[in-house]
Design a protein around this motif. Structure first.
Motif, PDB file in Angstrom:
ATOM      1  N   ARG A   6      95.974  92.367 -32.520  1.00 54.26           N
ATOM      2  CA  ARG A   6      97.196  93.185 -32.410  1.00 54.26           C
ATOM      3  C   ARG A   6      96.998  94.234 -31.309  1.00 54.26           C
ATOM      4  NH1 ARG A   6      98.703  95.431 -38.194  1.00 54.26           N
ATOM      5  NH2 ARG A   6      96.427  95.669 -38.377  1.00 54.26           N
ATOM      6  N   LEU A   7      97.130  93.780 -30.082  1.00 54.43           N
ATOM      7  CA  LEU A   7      96.894  94.637 -28.919  1.00 54.43           C
ATOM      8  C   LEU A   7      98.170  94.742 -28.087  1.00 54.43           C
ATOM      9  CD1 LEU A   7      93.488  93.107 -27.740  1.00 54.43           C
ATOM     10  CD2 LEU A   7      93.789  95.217 -29.063  1.00 54.43           C
ATOM     11  N   ALA A   8      98.569  95.978 -27.787  1.00 55.65           N
ATOM     12  CA  ALA A   8      99.728  96.219 -26.931  1.00 55.65           C
ATOM     13  C   ALA A   8      99.387  97.292 -25.906  1.00 55.65           C
ATOM     14  CB  ALA A   8     100.934  96.650 -27.763  1.00 55.65           C
ATOM     15  N   LEU A   9     100.231  97.404 -24.892  1.00 54.27           N
ATOM     16  CA  LEU A   9     100.030  98.403 -23.853  1.00 54.27           C
ATOM     17  C   LEU A   9     101.384  98.901 -23.390  1.00 54.27           C
ATOM     18  CD1 LEU A   9      97.572  98.399 -20.891  1.00 54.27           C
ATOM     19  CD2 LEU A   9     100.032  98.502 -20.382  1.00 54.27           C
ATOM     20  N   THR A  10     101.460 100.190 -23.088  1.00 53.25           N
ATOM     21  CA  THR A  10     102.654 100.755 -22.487  1.00 53.25           C
ATOM     22  C   THR A  10     102.249 101.682 -21.366  1.00 53.25           C
ATOM     23  OG1 THR A  10     104.765 101.870 -22.930  1.00 53.25           O
ATOM     24  CG2 THR A  10     102.829 102.737 -24.065  1.00 53.25           C
ATOM     25  N   GLY A  11     103.102 101.811 -20.345  1.00 56.44           N
ATOM     26  CA  GLY A  11     102.791 102.668 -19.212  1.00 56.44           C
ATOM     27  C   GLY A  11     104.049 103.305 -18.654  1.00 56.44           C
ATOM     28  N   PHE A  12     103.887 104.514 -18.100  1.00 59.41           N
ATOM     29  CA  PHE A  12     105.007 105.332 -17.652  1.00 59.41           C
ATOM     30  C   PHE A  12     104.853 105.683 -16.170  1.00 59.41           C
ATOM     31  CE2 PHE A  12     104.240 105.947 -22.104  1.00 59.41           C
ATOM     32  CZ  PHE A  12     105.491 105.970 -22.690  1.00 59.41           C
ATOM     33  N   TRP A  67     103.808 105.848 -12.699  1.00 55.16           N
ATOM     34  CA  TRP A  67     102.644 105.190 -12.095  1.00 55.16           C
ATOM     35  C   TRP A  67     102.055 104.178 -13.066  1.00 55.16           C
ATOM     36  CZ3 TRP A  67      97.448 105.032 -13.479  1.00 55.16           C
ATOM     37  CH2 TRP A  67      96.552 104.580 -12.507  1.00 55.16           C
ATOM     38  N   GLY A  68     101.955 104.553 -14.333  1.00 53.66           N
ATOM     39  CA  GLY A  68     101.425 103.656 -15.349  1.00 53.66           C
ATOM     40  C   GLY A  68     102.343 102.499 -15.675  1.00 53.66           C
ATOM     41  N   GLY A  69     103.632 102.635 -15.366  1.00 51.91           N
ATOM     42  CA  GLY A  69     104.546 101.513 -15.558  1.00 51.91           C
ATOM     43  C   GLY A  69     104.237 100.370 -14.609  1.00 51.91           C
ATOM     44  N   ARG A  70     103.919 100.715 -13.367  1.00 53.47           N
ATOM     45  CA  ARG A  70     103.489  99.674 -12.428  1.00 53.47           C
ATOM     46  C   ARG A  70     102.203  99.030 -12.910  1.00 53.47           C
ATOM     47  NH1 ARG A  70      99.704  99.638  -8.467  1.00 53.47           N
ATOM     48  NH2 ARG A  70      99.924  97.954  -6.929  1.00 53.47           N
ATOM     49  N   ILE A  71     101.258  99.852 -13.385  1.00 53.71           N
ATOM     50  CA  ILE A  71     100.002  99.299 -13.898  1.00 53.71           C
ATOM     51  C   ILE A  71     100.268  98.375 -15.083  1.00 53.71           C
ATOM     52  CG2 ILE A  71      97.787  99.870 -14.964  1.00 53.71           C
ATOM     53  CD1 ILE A  71      98.022 100.509 -11.932  1.00 53.71           C
ATOM     54  N   ALA A  72     101.239  98.729 -15.913  1.00 54.76           N
ATOM     55  CA  ALA A  72     101.570  97.877 -17.057  1.00 54.76           C
ATOM     56  C   ALA A  72     102.034  96.497 -16.598  1.00 54.76           C
ATOM     57  CB  ALA A  72     102.644  98.547 -17.917  1.00 54.76           C
ATOM     58  N   TRP A  73     102.853  96.447 -15.543  1.00 53.60           N
ATOM     59  CA  TRP A  73     103.241  95.150 -14.980  1.00 53.60           C
ATOM     60  C   TRP A  73     102.006  94.380 -14.518  1.00 53.60           C
ATOM     61  CZ3 TRP A  73     107.521  92.694 -15.723  1.00 53.60           C
ATOM     62  CH2 TRP A  73     108.775  93.323 -15.706  1.00 53.60           C
ATOM     63  N   LEU A  74     101.116  95.070 -13.781  1.00 51.14           N
ATOM     64  CA  LEU A  74      99.917  94.398 -13.282  1.00 51.14           C
ATOM     65  C   LEU A  74      99.059  93.876 -14.431  1.00 51.14           C
ATOM     66  CD1 LEU A  74      98.671  96.716 -10.351  1.00 51.14           C
ATOM     67  CD2 LEU A  74     100.344  94.860 -10.281  1.00 51.14           C
ATOM     68  N   TYR A  75      98.985  94.664 -15.498  1.00 49.59           N
ATOM     69  CA  TYR A  75      98.127  94.266 -16.611  1.00 49.59           C
ATOM     70  C   TYR A  75      98.684  93.049 -17.343  1.00 49.59           C
ATOM     71  CZ  TYR A  75      94.174  95.134 -19.671  1.00 49.59           C
ATOM     72  OH  TYR A  75      92.971  95.022 -20.331  1.00 49.59           O
ATOM     73  N   ALA A  76      99.985  92.883 -17.302  1.00 49.79           N
ATOM     74  CA  ALA A  76     100.595  91.694 -17.909  1.00 49.79           C
ATOM     75  C   ALA A  76     100.170  90.423 -17.188  1.00 49.79           C
ATOM     76  CB  ALA A  76     102.114  91.821 -17.898  1.00 49.79           C
ATOM     77  N   ALA A  77      99.801  90.566 -15.916  1.00 47.24           N
ATOM     78  CA  ALA A  77      99.299  89.422 -15.150  1.00 47.24           C
ATOM     79  C   ALA A  77      97.779  89.317 -15.214  1.00 47.24           C
ATOM     80  CB  ALA A  77      99.742  89.544 -13.692  1.00 47.24           C
ATOM     81  N   VAL A 134     106.996  98.505 -20.203  1.00 47.47           N
ATOM     82  CA  VAL A 134     106.992  99.177 -18.899  1.00 47.47           C
ATOM     83  C   VAL A 134     108.106 100.217 -18.877  1.00 47.47           C
ATOM     84  CG1 VAL A 134     107.442  98.854 -16.440  1.00 47.47           C
ATOM     85  CG2 VAL A 134     106.092  97.146 -17.697  1.00 47.47           C
ATOM     86  N   TRP A 135     107.754 101.451 -18.533  1.00 48.24           N
ATOM     87  CA  TRP A 135     108.742 102.516 -18.369  1.00 48.24           C
ATOM     88  C   TRP A 135     108.820 102.880 -16.882  1.00 48.24           C
ATOM     89  CZ3 TRP A 135     111.107 105.123 -22.698  1.00 48.24           C
ATOM     90  CH2 TRP A 135     110.650 104.696 -23.954  1.00 48.24           C
ATOM     91  N   TYR A 136     109.939 102.532 -16.253  1.00 47.49           N
ATOM     92  CA  TYR A 136     110.261 102.854 -14.861  1.00 47.49           C
ATOM     93  C   TYR A 136     109.063 102.737 -13.933  1.00 47.49           C
ATOM     94  CZ  TYR A 136     109.712 107.194 -17.627  1.00 47.49           C
ATOM     95  OH  TYR A 136     109.322 108.144 -18.556  1.00 47.49           O
ATOM     96  N   GLY A 137     108.414 101.584 -14.000  1.00 48.69           N
ATOM     97  CA  GLY A 137     107.297 101.287 -13.112  1.00 48.69           C
ATOM     98  C   GLY A 137     107.771 100.558 -11.870  1.00 48.69           C
ATOM     99  N   GLN A 138     107.266 100.970 -10.709  1.00 46.83           N
ATOM    100  CA  GLN A 138     107.646 100.353  -9.440  1.00 46.83           C
ATOM    101  C   GLN A 138     107.376  98.841  -9.469  1.00 46.83           C
ATOM    102  OE1 GLN A 138     109.656 100.244  -6.835  1.00 46.83           O
ATOM    103  NE2 GLN A 138     108.941 102.270  -6.213  1.00 46.83           N
TER     104      GLN A 138
END
Length: 287
Positions: free
Chosen positions: A160-166, A168-178, A188-192
């Protein structure tokens, strides 16, 4: 004040190294966001075990903020919280406590710790130039991996692992999904989604759509001046075309940073709706 990920300049050839945080995390808000707004939300730590920890990573001990229920049966569902551009300051620590109140083990790693202290910069432009642009994506992803491993070894449920980012961290959240298929869900919260390539940030999330391995829910403001609706639309179309599991929500009256309750950018209606959607997304995928 508006902070946009696409304002980050290219890194110089030989970035300075300024290990600074050691084994502690500061409390309070970054200088660049003071004075804080009256809308600031403060979550207490009653019933929680909350505070600074360190996580062993390449190059030293990385400071992080952890919050979890003080009692109860484990292992606990995990949410890794990836910082805004301002680092793991009070708002990000509060987000961890909010999640812990809901039964999560929440950990926010200080991902700039090798480069400097983001709290000490009164001007956003200086923060972006002197710290943020110096942080390599590859290093960040490795440090988040270490955070996930720490969580699993210290009361977290590997299933049961999740991640969220805001921001700058929103972009990282997209990257981490890959990057990490162990994750069950990402928010992802308003990540570039599209920015110029640099040595430290060679790929945009839009470049990595085919590699996305984790269901993603993403939130954007329709009035965001730095992340255009054209680019958000490109991301939506690419994820659709690739057949990925995702939801993308745009709040027409919100700007960038609409969940940042300590700043004028806060939009309570959008933030509340997105928070509930995020929790629903986590629950949908078993986190």
């Amino acid at each position: 004040m508006s902070v946009q990920d696409d304002q980050i300049p290219a890194a110089p050839a030989s970035p300075p190294r300024r290990g600074f945080l050691g084994a502690t995390l500061a409390t309070g808000f970054a200088l660049a966001v003071r004075p804080v707004a009256a809308s600031t939300i403060t979550t207490d730590s009653v019933g929680l075990t909350a505070g600074a920890i360190t996580i062993a990573v390449n190059g030293g001990d990385m400071p992080a903020y952890r919050a979890r229920p003080a009692t109860g049966q484990g292992p606990l569902p995990v949410v890794i919280v990836v910082q805004e551009v301002f680092g793991v300051h009070e708002h990000i620590q509060d987000v961890c406590r909010r999640l812990a109140k809901l039964g999560y083990l929440a950990i926010a790693p200080e991902l700039y710790f090798r480069q400097g202290d983001p709290r000490k910069y009164p001007e956003v432009a200086d923060l972006l130039k002197n710290i943020v642009s110096q942080v390599p994506d590859e290093q960040v992803l490795s440090d988040v991996d270490a955070t996930v491993n720490y969580a699993v070894a210290n009361g977290g449920d590997p299933a049961r692992l999740a991640l969220t980012g805001f921001c700058w961290g929103g972009r990282i959240a997209w990257l981490y999904a890959a990057h990490n298929p162990r994750m069950k869900a990402i928010a992802v919260w308003y990540g570039q989604v599209l920015q110029p390539s640099t040595a430290n940030s060679p790929k945009s999330p839009l470049d990595l759509v085919a590699q996305m391995k984790v269901p993603v829910i993403a939130f954007y403001g329709g009035k965001d001046q730095g992340i255009t609706q054209e680019n958000v639309g490109k991301m939506r179309a690419a994820m659709d075309a690739a057949g990925k599991s995702f939801e993308l929500h745009v709040y027409p009256e919100a700007g960038h940073g609409f969940n940042a309750d300590y700043r004028p950018s806060y939009n309570a209606e959008a933030a509340t709706d997105a928070w509930q959607r995020m929790l629903g997304w986590f629950h949908k995928y078993g986190v």
